[in-house]
Design a protein around this motif. Structure first.
Motif, PDB file in Angstrom:
ATOM      1  N   GLY A 169       0.792  -1.233   0.000  1.00  0.00           N
ATOM      2  CA  GLY A 169       0.000   0.000   0.000  1.00  0.00           C
ATOM      3  C   GLY A 169       0.823   1.281   0.000  1.00  0.00           C
ATOM      4  O   GLY A 169       0.261   2.384   0.016  1.00  0.00           O
ATOM      5  N   HIS A 170       2.139   1.137   0.020  1.00  0.00           N
ATOM      6  CA  HIS A 170       3.024   2.321   0.031  1.00  0.00           C
ATOM      7  C   HIS A 170       4.261   1.939  -0.779  1.00  0.00           C
ATOM      8  O   HIS A 170       5.378   1.899  -0.273  1.00  0.00           O
ATOM      9  N   ALA A 171       4.042   1.602  -2.048  1.00  0.00           N
ATOM     10  CA  ALA A 171       5.140   1.071  -2.864  1.00  0.00           C
ATOM     11  C   ALA A 171       6.033   2.194  -3.380  1.00  0.00           C
ATOM     12  O   ALA A 171       5.557   3.268  -3.759  1.00  0.00           O
ATOM     13  N   HIS A 172       7.331   1.906  -3.345  1.00  0.00           N
ATOM     14  CA  HIS A 172       8.328   2.779  -3.988  1.00  0.00           C
ATOM     15  C   HIS A 172       9.193   1.848  -4.815  1.00  0.00           C
ATOM     16  O   HIS A 172      10.335   1.566  -4.437  1.00  0.00           O
ATOM     17  N   ILE A 173       8.651   1.332  -5.928  1.00  0.00           N
ATOM     18  CA  ILE A 173       9.425   0.291  -6.623  1.00  0.00           C
ATOM     19  C   ILE A 173      10.678   0.843  -7.299  1.00  0.00           C
ATOM     20  O   ILE A 173      11.535   0.079  -7.721  1.00  0.00           O
TER      21      ILE A 173
ATOM     22  N   SER B 238       1.384   2.578  -5.675  1.00  0.00           N
ATOM     23  CA  SER B 238       2.599   3.378  -5.519  1.00  0.00           C
ATOM     24  C   SER B 238       2.365   4.615  -4.670  1.00  0.00           C
ATOM     25  O   SER B 238       1.441   5.389  -4.913  1.00  0.00           O
ATOM     26  N   ALA B 239       3.248   4.796  -3.680  1.00  0.00           N
ATOM     27  CA  ALA B 239       3.231   6.019  -2.881  1.00  0.00           C
ATOM     28  C   ALA B 239       3.914   7.132  -3.649  1.00  0.00           C
ATOM     29  O   ALA B 239       3.522   8.285  -3.545  1.00  0.00           O
ATOM     30  N   ALA B 240       4.934   6.784  -4.428  1.00  0.00           N
ATOM     31  CA  ALA B 240       5.625   7.759  -5.273  1.00  0.00           C
ATOM     32  C   ALA B 240       6.762   7.061  -6.011  1.00  0.00           C
ATOM     33  O   ALA B 240       7.268   6.035  -5.563  1.00  0.00           O
TER      34      ALA B 240
ATOM     35  N   ILE C   9      -1.092  10.667  -7.733  1.00  0.00           N
ATOM     36  CA  ILE C   9      -0.279  11.874  -7.564  1.00  0.00           C
ATOM     37  C   ILE C   9       0.139  11.960  -6.100  1.00  0.00           C
ATOM     38  O   ILE C   9      -0.667  11.724  -5.206  1.00  0.00           O
ATOM     39  N   LYS C  10       1.414  12.309  -5.869  1.00  0.00           N
ATOM     40  CA  LYS C  10       1.912  12.411  -4.484  1.00  0.00           C
ATOM     41  C   LYS C  10       2.289  13.849  -4.169  1.00  0.00           C
ATOM     42  O   LYS C  10       3.006  14.485  -4.945  1.00  0.00           O
ATOM     43  N   ILE C  11       1.812  14.350  -3.031  1.00  0.00           N
ATOM     44  CA  ILE C  11       2.231  15.681  -2.574  1.00  0.00           C
ATOM     45  C   ILE C  11       2.780  15.570  -1.150  1.00  0.00           C
ATOM     46  O   ILE C  11       2.294  14.781  -0.345  1.00  0.00           O
TER      47      ILE C  11
ATOM     48  N   GLY D 179       5.871  -0.015   4.449  1.00  0.00           N
ATOM     49  CA  GLY D 179       6.706   0.744   5.382  1.00  0.00           C
ATOM     50  C   GLY D 179       7.891   1.423   4.745  1.00  0.00           C
ATOM     51  O   GLY D 179       8.980   1.404   5.296  1.00  0.00           O
ATOM     52  N   ASP D 180       7.698   2.036   3.568  1.00  0.00           N
ATOM     53  CA  ASP D 180       8.818   2.688   2.889  1.00  0.00           C
ATOM     54  C   ASP D 180       9.931   1.685   2.609  1.00  0.00           C
ATOM     55  O   ASP D 180      11.118   1.960   2.872  1.00  0.00           O
ATOM     56  N   TYR D 181       9.554   0.529   2.076  1.00  0.00           N
ATOM     57  CA  TYR D 181      10.566  -0.457   1.694  1.00  0.00           C
ATOM     58  C   TYR D 181      11.266   0.026   0.422  1.00  0.00           C
ATOM     59  O   TYR D 181      10.627   0.545  -0.481  1.00  0.00           O
TER      60      TYR D 181
HETATM   61 ZN   LIG Z   1       7.275   6.773   1.249  1.00  0.00          ZN
END
Ligand SMILES: [Zn+2]
Length: 424
Positions: free
Chosen positions: A63-67, A107-109, A184-186, A321-323
């Motif tokens: 739920g908070h992907a930063h691939i 994606s979180a961003a 979109i991420k802000i 968790g910001d992996y």
């Molecule tokens: Zn993050």
């Protein structure tokens, strides 16, 4: 399309109900039949997967992907990676996530505008292995905010896309939409490791947040935010942000605001990075002492209080968790499940629902993804044991005997498990 029969499974369906024994038939990418009386279902023309002693459950949703993040120690490390290497890194991370049971990623961003987008497109075209993805934009941030690493005398890249004022924010969001971002991420608040704006500051103005949300809506996109300070959480809810990450400094008023919007919003504590920095950061230069000094212990303590409250109030939380940082390597993302239990007070079933059913909802597919139900998309995991008794098992690839995405068997080691059992 493959027809697959799962026989003698214990099904944990993602609703929160106890697991039950059943056979399950997948055809044409969907779960067609779940037969609660085992042995009644005809598996004609189907590949059979023997599931005795194993749990069949929905695929996990990050739920908070930063691939596009990989091994960074400082935020600015991501800006130093040349685009060509960065694309390859992102491609490898996508496969790593799927290998570890994540059949979807919200994606979180992203750290460069088109990284998530091109990888999503390649996955959708069947040319690369990876989770189904909602691609993120870079972190749109104001001058001095989280993700602005520039110095007056020298330019530095980061994961930020810097935009100030209504006109620049409008243009930045439209640019991300044009290129194909889904989310979109802000960055509304600062961050504790950010030089100019710490986590207690709310640095993106209400007019700027309102603009970003409204432009994202115009293009039919979802909008996520970074919000640590109580003021930033309230601003996010007021302006209509969909997914509000962190929230650990939420005060009573912010908690009430989150609760009042609970049918619309999601929250995500992103607790893995906090735990990783506090307890596992030493090889990367973060002693426990330093991590405490940077506020990590306070964030952990506040998160426990805030998420206990949010859980009681029925606000939907996502794992993730910001992996993708050095202390939170890609592929260990499922550790968040146990973190939810050990650090935030969720039950194992609640934590797994955050990683499955609620994940399906944030993907925008709540009526067809994230549960084991007839008619749902066949994104399934066959786990060697009972994850509700031991969430740790979800982290290790060897326990994921079958990984099915879209009804296709991406991984199937059921035959070797069956023959090992026979031999034993
Ligand atoms: Zn993050």
């Amino acid at each position: 399309m493959t027809r697959v029969m799962f026989r003698n499974a214990m099904i944990w369906d993602g609703t929160g109900a106890d697991a039950f024994p059943a056979d399950l038939l997948v055809d044409n990418g969907r779960i067609v039949t779940i037969a609660r009386t085992p042995g009644q279902l005809s598996g004609e023309g189907a590949t059979t997967v023997e599931c005795r002693g194993m749990t069949l459950m929905p695929g996990l949703v990050e739920g908070h992907a930063h691939i596009s993040f990989g091994g960074a120690i400082k935020d600015s490390d991501l800006g130093l990676i040349p685009p060509e290497e960065h694309l390859l890194l992102t491609m490898r991370n996508a496969k790593t996530l799927l290998d570890h049971g994540f059949t979807s990623a919200y994606s979180a961003a992203t750290s460069k505008l088109r990284l998530d987008i091109v990888i999503r497109n390649e996955i959708n075209a069947g040319r690369l292995p990876g989770p189904r993805m909602r691609a993120g934009s870079p972190e749109i941030t104001v001058t001095g905010g989280l993700g602005d690493e520039r110095q007056q005398h020298m330019y530095h890249e980061s994961f930020g896309m810097i935009a100030d004022g209504i006109e620049e924010i409008t243009k930045a969001v439209r640019l991300c939409c044009r290129e194909g971002a889904d989310n979109i991420k802000i960055n509304i608040s600062g961050d504790d490791l950010s030089p100019a704006a710490h986590g207690g500051l709310t640095v993106m103005s209400e007019a700027e947040v309102m603009t970003a949300v409204s432009v994202a809506r115009d293009f039919g996109k979802k909008i996520n935010c970074h919000a640590r300070a109580a003021g930033s959480v309230k601003r996010a809810v007021k302006c209509g942000v969909d997914v509000i990450y962190h929230c650990e400094s939420a005060d009573e008023e912010a908690l009430d605001a989150l609760e009042s919007a609970k049918d619309r919003i999601f929250v995500g504590p992103a607790i893995g990075i906090i735990y990783g920095t506090l307890y596992e950061g030493e090889p990367f230069g973060f002693t426990h002492e330093m991590a405490v000094k940077f506020g990590m212990q306070r964030i952990l303590d506040d998160s426990r209080k805030v998420y206990t409250e949010l859980r009681k109030r029925g606000v939907r939380a996502l794992i993730g968790g910001d992996y993708g940082f050095a202390q939170t390597p890609q592929g260990t993302n499922a550790r968040d499940l146990k973190h939810f239990v050990d650090l935030l007070g969720y039950s194992p079933s609640e934590a797994l629902q955050c990683g499955t059913r609620l994940g399906g909802q944030v993907m925008g597919l709540g009526d067809e993804l994230g549960m084991v139900k007839e008619g749902f998309i066949a994104d399934l995991l066959l786990v060697n044991g009972d994850p509700l008794k031991d969430l740790d098992m979800m982290v290790h690839e060897k326990n994921l005997i079958v990984i099915m995405k879209d009804g296709e068997l991406y991984k199937d080691q059921s035959a070797s498990v069956a023959s090992q059992r026979q031999a034993a």
